[in-house]
Write a protein that holds these residues in place. Structure first.
Motif, PDB file in Angstrom:
ATOM      1  N   GLN A 108      15.602  13.895  63.776  1.00  0.00           N
ATOM      2  CA  GLN A 108      15.757  12.813  64.735  1.00  0.00           C
ATOM      3  C   GLN A 108      14.478  12.615  65.542  1.00  0.00           C
ATOM      4  N   SER A 109      13.606  13.610  65.508  1.00  0.00           N
ATOM      5  CA  SER A 109      12.357  13.539  66.254  1.00  0.00           C
ATOM      6  C   SER A 109      11.239  14.119  65.400  1.00  0.00           C
TER       7      SER A 109
ATOM      8  N   ARG B 104      16.332  24.955  77.791  1.00  0.00           N
ATOM      9  CA  ARG B 104      17.284  23.949  77.294  1.00  0.00           C
ATOM     10  C   ARG B 104      16.546  22.808  76.592  1.00  0.00           C
ATOM     11  N   ALA B 105      15.430  22.368  77.197  1.00  0.00           N
ATOM     12  CA  ALA B 105      14.649  21.290  76.596  1.00  0.00           C
ATOM     13  C   ALA B 105      14.082  21.730  75.249  1.00  0.00           C
ATOM     14  N   HIS B 106      13.621  22.975  75.163  1.00  0.00           N
ATOM     15  CA  HIS B 106      13.068  23.504  73.927  1.00  0.00           C
ATOM     16  C   HIS B 106      14.140  23.549  72.843  1.00  0.00           C
ATOM     17  N   PHE B 107      15.330  24.019  73.208  1.00  0.00           N
ATOM     18  CA  PHE B 107      16.430  24.078  72.233  1.00  0.00           C
ATOM     19  C   PHE B 107      16.795  22.685  71.742  1.00  0.00           C
ATOM     20  N   ALA B 108      16.905  21.736  72.672  1.00  0.00           N
ATOM     21  CA  ALA B 108      17.271  20.368  72.300  1.00  0.00           C
ATOM     22  C   ALA B 108      16.233  19.762  71.357  1.00  0.00           C
TER      23      ALA B 108
END
Length: 64
Positions: A36-37, A23-27
């Motif tokens: 945005q990053s 989930r963190a990787h997808f985000a």
């Protein structure tokens, strides 16, 4: 999290950790894609974390 800590976990905990990292990787991928990053190096770190977790899961399953 290091590999020694991961090896101390059971299969259910490893599965939960894997889902969290994915989930963190997808985000992060979405944040980089929408500019945005700019933390592109973190993508590689998360990808390696996924590989580590999957490797340990395979070791515990006896498929190595």
């Amino acid at each position: 999290m290091n590999t020694n800590e991961m090896r101390g976990k059971n299969a259910a905990e490893l599965q939960q950790e894997l889902e969290s990292v994915l989930r963190a990787h997808f985000a992060l991928r979405m944040q980089v894609a929408t500019q945005q990053s700019s933390k592109t190096a973190d993508l590689g770190k998360l990808r390696r974390d996924v590989a580590r977790i999957k490797t340990i899961m395979r070791e515990k399953a006896g498929q190595v």
